[in-house]
Each structure stands twice: as structure tokens, then as C-alpha cells.
Design a protein around this motif. Structure first.
Motif, mmCIF file in Angstrom:
data_model
loop_
_atom_site.group_PDB
_atom_site.id
_atom_site.type_symbol
_atom_site.label_atom_id
_atom_site.label_comp_id
_atom_site.label_asym_id
_atom_site.label_seq_id
_atom_site.Cartn_x
_atom_site.Cartn_y
_atom_site.Cartn_z
ATOM 1 N N TYR A 94 96.872 91.674 -32.317
ATOM 2 C CA TYR A 94 98.097 90.963 -31.969
ATOM 3 C C TYR A 94 98.660 90.269 -33.200
ATOM 4 O O TYR A 94 97.929 89.714 -34.010
ATOM 5 C CB TYR A 94 97.787 89.929 -30.885
ATOM 6 N N LYS A 95 99.978 90.301 -33.356
ATOM 7 C CA LYS A 95 100.663 89.521 -34.384
ATOM 8 C C LYS A 95 101.915 88.912 -33.765
ATOM 9 O O LYS A 95 102.500 89.480 -32.840
ATOM 10 C CB LYS A 95 101.052 90.381 -35.580
ATOM 11 N N GLU A 96 102.326 87.763 -34.276
ATOM 12 C CA GLU A 96 103.597 87.170 -33.869
ATOM 13 C C GLU A 96 104.426 86.871 -35.108
ATOM 14 O O GLU A 96 103.912 86.339 -36.091
ATOM 15 C CB GLU A 96 103.389 85.872 -33.085
ATOM 16 N N VAL A 97 105.701 87.232 -35.057
ATOM 17 C CA VAL A 97 106.644 86.908 -36.119
ATOM 18 C C VAL A 97 107.917 86.393 -35.459
ATOM 19 O O VAL A 97 108.127 86.564 -34.260
ATOM 20 C CB VAL A 97 106.976 88.136 -37.005
ATOM 21 N N GLY A 98 108.781 85.771 -36.240
ATOM 22 C CA GLY A 98 110.037 85.325 -35.661
ATOM 23 C C GLY A 98 110.645 84.163 -36.405
ATOM 24 O O GLY A 98 110.055 83.604 -37.332
ATOM 25 N N THR A 99 111.830 83.788 -35.976
ATOM 26 C CA THR A 99 112.576 82.706 -36.597
ATOM 27 C C THR A 99 112.356 81.413 -35.830
ATOM 28 O O THR A 99 111.982 81.424 -34.654
ATOM 29 C CB THR A 99 114.086 83.020 -36.628
ATOM 30 N N SER A 132 114.800 79.423 -35.211
ATOM 31 C CA SER A 132 116.062 79.182 -34.516
ATOM 32 C C SER A 132 116.215 80.165 -33.376
ATOM 33 O O SER A 132 115.883 81.349 -33.508
ATOM 34 C CB SER A 132 117.242 79.336 -35.483
ATOM 35 N N GLY A 133 116.736 79.691 -32.247
ATOM 36 C CA GLY A 133 116.950 80.573 -31.099
ATOM 37 C C GLY A 133 118.240 81.348 -31.158
ATOM 38 O O GLY A 133 118.573 82.065 -30.212
ATOM 39 N N THR A 134 118.981 81.230 -32.277
ATOM 40 C CA THR A 134 120.268 81.927 -32.388
ATOM 41 C C THR A 134 120.388 82.753 -33.664
ATOM 42 O O THR A 134 121.475 83.214 -34.001
ATOM 43 C CB THR A 134 121.428 80.914 -32.344
ATOM 44 N N ASP A 135 119.296 82.959 -34.378
ATOM 45 C CA ASP A 135 119.321 83.682 -35.650
ATOM 46 C C ASP A 135 119.145 85.178 -35.407
ATOM 47 O O ASP A 135 118.085 85.756 -35.624
ATOM 48 C CB ASP A 135 118.222 83.149 -36.570
ATOM 49 N N THR A 136 120.215 85.834 -34.958
ATOM 50 C CA THR A 136 120.115 87.257 -34.626
ATOM 51 C C THR A 136 119.844 88.110 -35.859
ATOM 52 O O THR A 136 119.116 89.101 -35.780
ATOM 53 C CB THR A 136 121.405 87.749 -33.943
ATOM 54 N N SER A 137 120.428 87.746 -37.006
ATOM 55 C CA SER A 137 120.180 88.522 -38.219
ATOM 56 C C SER A 137 118.718 88.415 -38.628
ATOM 57 O O SER A 137 118.138 89.375 -39.156
ATOM 58 C CB SER A 137 121.087 88.051 -39.360
ATOM 59 N N GLY A 138 118.114 87.259 -38.372
ATOM 60 C CA GLY A 138 116.693 87.097 -38.659
ATOM 61 C C GLY A 138 115.839 87.996 -37.796
ATOM 62 O O GLY A 138 114.865 88.601 -38.268
ATOM 63 N N GLN A 139 116.197 88.121 -36.505
ATOM 64 C CA GLN A 139 115.463 89.029 -35.624
ATOM 65 C C GLN A 139 115.579 90.469 -36.106
ATOM 66 O O GLN A 139 114.602 91.213 -36.106
ATOM 67 C CB GLN A 139 115.964 88.909 -34.182
ATOM 68 N N VAL A 140 116.769 90.863 -36.517
ATOM 69 C CA VAL A 140 116.970 92.221 -37.026
ATOM 70 C C VAL A 140 116.081 92.475 -38.236
ATOM 71 O O VAL A 140 115.428 93.522 -38.349
ATOM 72 C CB VAL A 140 118.451 92.448 -37.392
ATOM 73 N N SER A 141 116.017 91.512 -39.136
ATOM 74 C CA SER A 141 115.180 91.665 -40.339
ATOM 75 C C SER A 141 113.716 91.848 -39.974
ATOM 76 O O SER A 141 113.013 92.669 -40.578
ATOM 77 C CB SER A 141 115.340 90.441 -41.245
ATOM 78 N N TYR A 142 113.246 91.088 -38.978
ATOM 79 C CA TYR A 142 111.851 91.219 -38.562
ATOM 80 C C TYR A 142 111.583 92.584 -37.934
ATOM 81 O O TYR A 142 110.529 93.186 -38.171
ATOM 82 C CB TYR A 142 111.466 90.100 -37.604
ATOM 83 N N VAL A 143 112.515 93.094 -37.141
ATOM 84 C CA VAL A 143 112.333 94.426 -36.559
ATOM 85 C C VAL A 143 112.235 95.464 -37.676
ATOM 86 O O VAL A 143 111.356 96.335 -37.657
ATOM 87 C CB VAL A 143 113.489 94.776 -35.602
#
Length: 360
Positions: free
Chosen positions: A89-94, A96-107
Motif C-alpha cells: 500500500y502507498k498513499e500520495v496526494g496534495t 489541498s482539497g482543490t488542487d486538481t493539477s496536483g492530482q493529475v501530476s500524482y496520477v
């Protein structure tokens, strides 16, 4: 499920998740074998429900917001399930609950690092689609949980409960508390949040029924799943709408912040508050009379089901096609429904009579 399970003891694991983050150095070159999975909820690839479960997989969780107590609980449920299944298991993320560009980068990073499966709670229904489609093209099993993306951008959506149930029951709870009449407001999370907006649409539809003819929805405010902003939005709602009788907040951060404001104000017990919250966050406010009743599912079970679903996909037991069944440990057998949706179960209502039976 939450209505029948014994007292939960999840708090011991809450400190673990924040430390488990993945670096951003990309692995180059090759792509994973797709194992016959086809992208999206229209998947028709062959599945073998008796196929052996693969071990040694990497299952990465990408919540809307790391260090959010709700997602910490959910993802720790996922961690437990994934590790019991013999995978990592791993967890990554931002933060902020509104950083959509950050989510895209993690994907994108997880795809480059050749994660076997990604479980993501989408901040925006469309922003992740291109990145997630590329992940699926590279053979990554993509599960959304808590908040969905477009159905052709993932294999399966693990939903807390029926979106319709969640939207309608929150209005029913609030209507009962305000005696079926008066002005009400909604305090939501981010304006783009898929799950929030879906529930709100069902709330509005429920309010069209004759039973609610004396209830008026005056506005929807957005706290962006930020405690301070949600606190301030609650204050603003009451200043702008002095006749307000009730607030419904379908977000754990929002309802807690609203309860905190009401509890210390002259509106305590006069303006009713309900929505979606965790028992541990809301216990004090239920006991001091600020909140009569609210609802939620067990977030740890939601995270666990996302993990079981990801491993079932990666093992070829399901592809995301409607009607396929898979076993999720001691949680039982689940069926993939229309549009690749798997339902955790019905929400549980918490009040003074039962809130001490739960610990999450």
C-alpha cells in the motif's frame, strides 16, 4: 456494514498514513501488461471470478486531500486490506482539497512508476480523465472511491452508498428536525466536487416533493473542505439569512466546522444542522445539543472495499462490467452495478442513542 458492526477501533492506525508517501522520480520506458482489462465502465473483457488473487502488487491511494481525518481513516482501511491481500500500500496526494493539477501530476507519476493499481478520490469529474485513461492504457487498474470521475476514465467506482439515498436522506433528516418548514442552506466542499454536486442535485430534487412545500433552499455555500473557511461560511450564512432554520453539510470537514460555530453562538439548538460526519468528530456536538442527528458510512470499510476491488481487477476476477461479482474478505460479496459502480451499503444515522457504539 456500519449499522450492524461492533464498536470500531480504528484510531490506533491513524498516524501511519501520512508517513507513507511516494517520491516523484519517474521510472522510464516500459508499460505494464493490461491483463485483458478494457477501460471504463463499459468493459467487456473476459473475467474469471475464480482466478487466483495476485500478490506483491503496488496499490496506490490518491485521496482528495492527505491529512484529512476522513481520508486518513478511509486510506488506513485500504492499507489494512491491501496488506492482508499480500500487496503493498502507498498513499500520495496534495494537502489541498482543490488542487486538481496536483492530482493529475500524482496520477502521471504513479503511471510512470508502474503502480499496479490506483485508487483515487477525484477532486474534479473531468480534470483527471486524460491522465487516468493513460494509466489504463498502460495496464493500471483504476478505481475511484468516495468521489468519481467520468465513467470511461476508470474501471470501477466504489461508492459510499447510493448517491440518491445520500442526497434524499439528508434532506429528510433536516426536514424532520425543522418541523417541515423554514429556510435552509447547504454548506458544501469544493464547487467542482463530483460527489457533493451529485448529492446536492438529489437534495434539490427531493425538495420538489409536496411534503417540502414549506421549505425553501436559499443558497449553497462552499467551504472547500477547509475548516476555517467552512467556519466562516457558516457565520456568513447566518448573517445573510437571519431566518435560516437549518443547514445541511454533506462533508465531514464542513459539518464539524459548522457545529463548532453553532455550538458557541446564540444559534445553538435553534438552527438545526445535519449532513455527513464522523462519530468521533461529532460526538461532543450531539451530546451538547448542537446537532440532533447526522449520517455517514464507515470510511474504513470504504477504503478497504476500494483495495479489494483494485486487487480483484488486477487479478482478472472482474473487469468492471455490470453483473460481475467478487468477494471482499469478511465484508462479503459485492456486485458491479450499472456504469461500473459498486455500492458499499446504506448510510447509518447517528444520534444520542447510538453514537457511543462507534469509534471512527
Amino acid at each position: 456494514m456500519p449499522a450492524t458492526a461492533p464498536r470500531r477501533r480504528l484510531t490506533a492506525a491513524l498516524a501511519v498514513t501520512a508517513a507513507l508517501t511516494m517520491g516523484v522520480t519517474a521510472c522510464g520506458g516500459t508499460t505494464k501488461d493490461s491483463a485483458g482489462k478494457e477501460g471504463g465502465a463499459t468493459a467487456t473483457g473476459s473475467a474469471d471470478p475464480k482466478a487466483p488473487l495476485k500478490k506483491g502488487l503496488t496499490v496506490a491511494y490518491l485521496p482528495k486531500q492527505v491529512n484529512n481525518p476522513y481520508f486518513t481513516t478511509a486510506d488506513n482501511g485500504g492499507k489494512k486490506a491491501v496488506e492482508q491481500l499480500g500487496s503493498t500500500y502507498k498513499e500520495v496526494g496534495t494537502s489541498s482539497g482543490t488542487d486538481t493539477s496536483g492530482q493529475v501530476s500524482y496520477v502521471n507519476t504513479l503511471t510512470q512508476q508502474q503502480a499496479d493499481a490506483i485508487a483515487v478520490s477525484a477532486q474534479d469529474p473531468g480534470a483527471l480523465c486524460t491522465a487516468l485513461k493513460q494509466s489504463m492504457k498502460n495496464g493500471v487498474s483504476v478505481v475511484t472511491y468516495d468521489s468519481d470521475t467520468n465513467k470511461d476514465c476508470r474501471h470501477v467506482f466504489v461508492s459510499q452508498a447510493s448517491a440518491e439515498d445520500l442526497g434524499r436522506t439528508q434532506i429528510r433528516l433536516l426536514a424532520e428536525q425543522i418541523g417541515g418548514k423554514g429556510e435552509i442552506a447547504i454548506l458544501s466542499a469544493a464547487q467542482t466536487a463530483t460527489n457533493q454536486n451529485t448529492w446536492i442535485e438529489f437534495m434539490k430534487d427531493e425538495l420538489k416533493k409536496p411534503a417540502y412545500k414549506d421549505i425553501k433552499l436559499v443558497t449553497t455555500a462552499y467551504g472547500d473542505d477547509d475548516a476555517q473557511k467552512s467556519f466562516q461560511q457558516t457565520q456568513g450564512l447566518l448573517q445573510e439569512h437571519p431566518k435560516l432554520k437549518g443547514i445541511v453539510s454533506p462533508t465531514t470537514v464542513g459539518i464539524k466546522a459548522a457545529a463548532q460555530y453553532l455550538s458557541g453562538s446564540r444559534y445553538k439548538g435553534k438552527v438545526k444542522l445535519t449532513g455527513l460526519g464522523t462519530p468521533n468528530d461529532m460526538r461532543a456536538y450531539v451530546k451538547n445539543g448542537t446537532v440532533e442527528a447526522f449520517e455517514l458510512w464507515d470510511p474504513a470499510q470504504l477504503g478497504a472495499l476500494a483495495g479489494h476491488t483494485a486487487v480483484a481487477l488486477e487479478s482478472g476476477r472482474i473487469t468492471g462490467a455490470e453483473g460481475q461479482k467478487f468477494k471482499a474478505g469478511d465484508m462479503g460479496t459485492f456486485t458491479v452495478g450499472k456504469d461500473g459502480v459498486v455500492l458499499l451499503g446504506k448510510p447509518t444515522v447517528f444520534d444520542k442513542s447510538n453514537i457511543d457504539e462507534y469509534d471512527f
